[in-house]
Design an enzyme around this catalytic site. Sequence first.
Site, PDB file in Angstrom:
ATOM      1  N   LYS A  35       0.839  -1.201   0.000  1.00 28.22           N
ATOM      2  CA  LYS A  35       0.000   0.000   0.000  1.00 28.22           C
ATOM      3  C   LYS A  35       0.877   1.256   0.000  1.00 28.22           C
ATOM      4  O   LYS A  35       0.671   2.187  -0.773  1.00 28.22           O
ATOM      5  CB  LYS A  35      -0.860  -0.030   1.270  1.00 28.22           C
ATOM      6  CG  LYS A  35      -2.241   0.523   1.090  1.00 28.22           C
ATOM      7  CD  LYS A  35      -3.084   0.306   2.341  1.00 28.22           C
ATOM      8  CE  LYS A  35      -4.299  -0.533   2.027  1.00 28.22           C
ATOM      9  NZ  LYS A  35      -5.267  -0.577   3.103  1.00 28.22           N
ATOM     10  N   THR A 121     -13.543   3.749  14.741  1.00 28.93           N
ATOM     11  CA  THR A 121     -14.795   3.592  15.494  1.00 28.93           C
ATOM     12  C   THR A 121     -14.558   2.569  16.603  1.00 28.93           C
ATOM     13  O   THR A 121     -14.259   1.403  16.323  1.00 28.93           O
ATOM     14  CB  THR A 121     -15.913   3.124  14.547  1.00 28.93           C
ATOM     15  OG1 THR A 121     -16.006   4.070  13.476  1.00 28.93           O
ATOM     16  CG2 THR A 121     -17.248   3.026  15.271  1.00 28.93           C
ATOM     17  N   GLU A 154     -15.103   9.537  12.930  1.00 27.92           N
ATOM     18  CA  GLU A 154     -15.233   9.906  11.516  1.00 27.92           C
ATOM     19  C   GLU A 154     -16.628   9.521  11.024  1.00 27.92           C
ATOM     20  O   GLU A 154     -17.120   8.447  11.339  1.00 27.92           O
ATOM     21  CB  GLU A 154     -14.156   9.174  10.702  1.00 27.92           C
ATOM     22  CG  GLU A 154     -14.184   9.473   9.238  1.00 27.92           C
ATOM     23  CD  GLU A 154     -14.117  10.971   8.966  1.00 27.92           C
ATOM     24  OE1 GLU A 154     -13.129  11.605   9.331  1.00 27.92           O
ATOM     25  OE2 GLU A 154     -15.083  11.514   8.386  1.00 27.92           O
ATOM     26  N   CYS A 263     -19.032  -0.584   7.885  1.00 28.55           N
ATOM     27  CA  CYS A 263     -19.409   0.143   9.116  1.00 28.55           C
ATOM     28  C   CYS A 263     -20.728  -0.303   9.730  1.00 28.55           C
ATOM     29  O   CYS A 263     -20.738  -0.785  10.868  1.00 28.55           O
ATOM     30  CB  CYS A 263     -19.446   1.638   8.832  1.00 28.55           C
ATOM     31  SG  CYS A 263     -17.804   2.296   8.500  1.00 28.55           S
TER      32      CYS A 263
END
Length: 436
Positions: A35, A121, A154, A263
Amino acid sequence: MKIAVIGTGYVGITTSVSLGELGHELIGVDIDPEKVKKLKQGILPIYEPGVESLIQRQLAAGSLTFTTSLKEALPDAEVIFIAVGTPSLPNGEPDLHYVEAVAREIGTHINDYKVIVNKSTVPVGTADWVRDLIERELERRHVKVEFDVVSNPEFLQEGKALEDARHPDRIVLGSSSQRAKQTMQTVYANVNAPIIHTSPRNAEMIKYASNAILATKISFMNDIAKLCAHLSVDVSEVAKGMGLDQRIGPHFLRAGVGYGGSCFPKDVEALYALGQSAGQEMSILRDTQRINREQPGWVIAQMERELGSLKGKKIALLGLAFKPNTDDLREAPSLKLLPLLHAAGATVRATDPIVTDPVKEQFPKVGIAADAYEAALDADAVLLCTEWASFLKIDWKRIRERMKGDRVFDARNALSIEKVEAAGLRYWGVGRKGSA
Ligand SMILES: NC(=O)c1ccc[n+]([C@@H]2O[C@H](COP(=O)([O-])OP(=O)(O)OC[C@H]3O[C@@H](n4cnc5c(N)ncnc54)[C@H](O)[C@@H]3O)[C@@H](O)[C@H]2O)c1
């Protein structure tokens, strides 16, 4: 201001470039060397509109850099954002081991005052736990370094992440330190959004409760849609009529095949698990999850009823990503529909503007088509699973000419009934025309 962002996934990379746009100097850190290699070359390893060109611009300007070494990133950073994944454990609780590893490493390397900001989260109490982890590392090193931990959840949505990061509805800052509060106000000084200053625990709950109500709205409308189907009522009209009521609002009222993504499913599970551990039965959340789990099966059952049987039927599946404008397949409804279609004896030719290879790897029996027209060749039915803009502009007459059958199943209630029917096709939607 010099800022490090740890984790360069959907949230970390969007946070990095949007903070870069505000004039800050950013360093992105990820443990995944592939990445980081791509990012250093200006290649975005995910699909998120608008982000890649900002990476390239900021790399060229020298205001954005990437590394795999947290140790290298920390000394200069005044603020350190944590944006690593918090996936579900088998019992529904979030897996915090990525957050834990980062916290320990921060404690191992910091030597002067830092504001550590958690964007992942996480359950209520995590900011305190992160503080403890860092303190323990500092004690082990026999050093005293001041730092603060802030909870800054977020709320961006994949597919429009940049827009959400530039123009958030609100910025939630959970902190008990005046010094950290001032630093964070500088970080977000040029963002035009209300800032909620609160405690870290409140901030952590705001995030979970926000995602849970959105998921619950979707499941609620899916339940209403099923009732509409029995009563010859069009749920899209119902949603329009409901949504104009300002107390309800127009968003997240569209019935369909259920929510997916990285999420809502995990965050509803996590909040439910939090309730369990506190001895509080969160029965609404239990039903939100149940309705969502059952929705793909309900869609397939409706298709079987409409088509007589799915055995030997050729289905053109439009859309694989969990929603438009992303390559994210985590918990995508398509991954739930595919095994159900196969189990019912159907063959599937699927298409998606961005994401096909991982689906082909997981389901080798699925044919992959270049576009909707190729997918529809000889198909008995078309099934819309993800409402990409290109699918909403389909020439249905061209589709009709290529198909063997004449059925269009709109599992997102996103298509124009008039356009589909004008092409001589028969439309079915979730609690809309055709449902019963
Ligand atoms: N994706 C969303 O739409 C979204 C929206 C709001 C909040 N969130 C939350 O934000 C968090 C991140 O989500 P995401 O979708 O960006 O995750 P992601 O899986 O796309 O990215 C996480 C990144 O963290 C990296 N990482 C893991 N451990 C690391 C370590 N020790 N050091 C450096 N990097 C490390 C991984 O390699 C990966 O690139 C989660 O808690 C998620 O719930 C996500």
